[in-house]
Design an enzyme around this catalytic site. Sequence first.
Site, mmCIF file in Angstrom:
data_model
loop_
_atom_site.group_PDB
_atom_site.id
_atom_site.type_symbol
_atom_site.label_atom_id
_atom_site.label_comp_id
_atom_site.label_asym_id
_atom_site.label_seq_id
_atom_site.Cartn_x
_atom_site.Cartn_y
_atom_site.Cartn_z
ATOM 1 N N SER A 115 5.041 8.939 -1.856
ATOM 2 C CA SER A 115 6.206 8.794 -1.247
ATOM 3 C C SER A 115 6.685 9.714 -0.336
ATOM 4 O O SER A 115 5.972 10.168 0.713
ATOM 5 C CB SER A 115 7.138 8.618 -2.507
ATOM 6 O OG SER A 115 8.533 8.021 -1.847
ATOM 7 N N GLU A 208 2.494 1.957 2.362
ATOM 8 C CA GLU A 208 3.564 1.458 1.386
ATOM 9 C C GLU A 208 4.932 1.892 1.750
ATOM 10 O O GLU A 208 5.015 2.758 2.578
ATOM 11 C CB GLU A 208 3.043 1.830 0.002
ATOM 12 C CG GLU A 208 3.133 3.428 -0.208
ATOM 13 C CD GLU A 208 4.344 3.992 -0.561
ATOM 14 O OE1 GLU A 208 5.374 3.320 -1.258
ATOM 15 O OE2 GLU A 208 4.793 5.160 -0.278
ATOM 16 N N HIS A 273 5.346 2.151 -5.041
ATOM 17 C CA HIS A 273 6.390 2.454 -6.067
ATOM 18 C C HIS A 273 6.545 1.223 -7.220
ATOM 19 O O HIS A 273 7.486 1.390 -7.973
ATOM 20 C CB HIS A 273 7.746 2.294 -5.249
ATOM 21 C CG HIS A 273 7.981 3.667 -4.450
ATOM 22 N ND1 HIS A 273 7.255 3.394 -3.309
ATOM 23 C CD2 HIS A 273 8.635 4.701 -4.581
ATOM 24 C CE1 HIS A 273 7.598 4.808 -2.590
ATOM 25 N NE2 HIS A 273 8.521 5.629 -3.475
#
EC number: 3.4.17.13
Length: 303
Positions: A115, A208, A273
């Site tokens: 992330s 992502e 996630h």
Amino acid sequence: MTDVRKAQRLKAGDRVAVVAPAGPLKGERLEAGTQRLREWGLEVEVMPSALARDERFPYLAGSDAARAEDFTNAWMDDRFAAVFCGRGGYGVQRMLPLLELDALAAVEKVFVGFSDITALHEALNARGLVTVHGPMAAGVEQLATGGERLRDLLFEPEKVVDLLDPRGAETVVAGTAEGRLLGGNLALLAASLGSPTAAKPAGIVVLEDVSEDGYRVDRLLTQLLRAGWFEQVTGLVIGDFSEADDGGLVADVVHERLEPLQVPMVTGAAIGHEDLNLAVPLGLPVRLDATNGSLQPLEPAFQ
């Protein structure tokens, strides 16, 4: 071409550090997550700012200087075989100017996160180091669901022969490609453009994101396309785009923006996630077979 450099694999008894280079951690989640690491035989030490919270900017785990100092101290301390990030959130880009990245990257150490941590992966991968995009130390659900993959990758990397989840990977553009696996969070990669740590990837790219609606995914991909970011990309692995307003719209945007590149491409990789976030080694040479939905390491991730 950048030389690939790898750390030593982990083994029972190794000491690892937990840092929070972005958002603050919740103590109970950190305790539950690090207990999993201890069950693997690791000795875990939490760095001082990991449970701190910046008074003025509560979305940060302590000041930029404190987070950068903790990261540097953990990385340069030869007592630690690995550095695990506790969580993402936001804040890594703020502390990057405070890091001596060339000196840090000269030390071959296991590094785990994803992330917002993409900003660190990008900088370290560009300097040749293999890092791990995967569940973090306070990611209780992800460690429960994808912890076995992470452990295999860190302790017994030869056991990981396919980095994709064959139940979910779908062919978009057939074909095969080889190259280093790079990338991570789409928003962070786009936000890096124009900065000293921006690095155009040469190889297979994984993407992502979370909480990015269709038009924002369009804007981020278009920004990267206009910047020529995909010029040396040989293959694409599209992970989860979680918590979007319309998952079908996001999928349509990804296809419309990226299919014209005509490089082998799969979607539906369990990377991101969701609770199942399969750990993958960024910076490692891999082979993507988009026709059959496989992503194979060409060598072990760690020595």
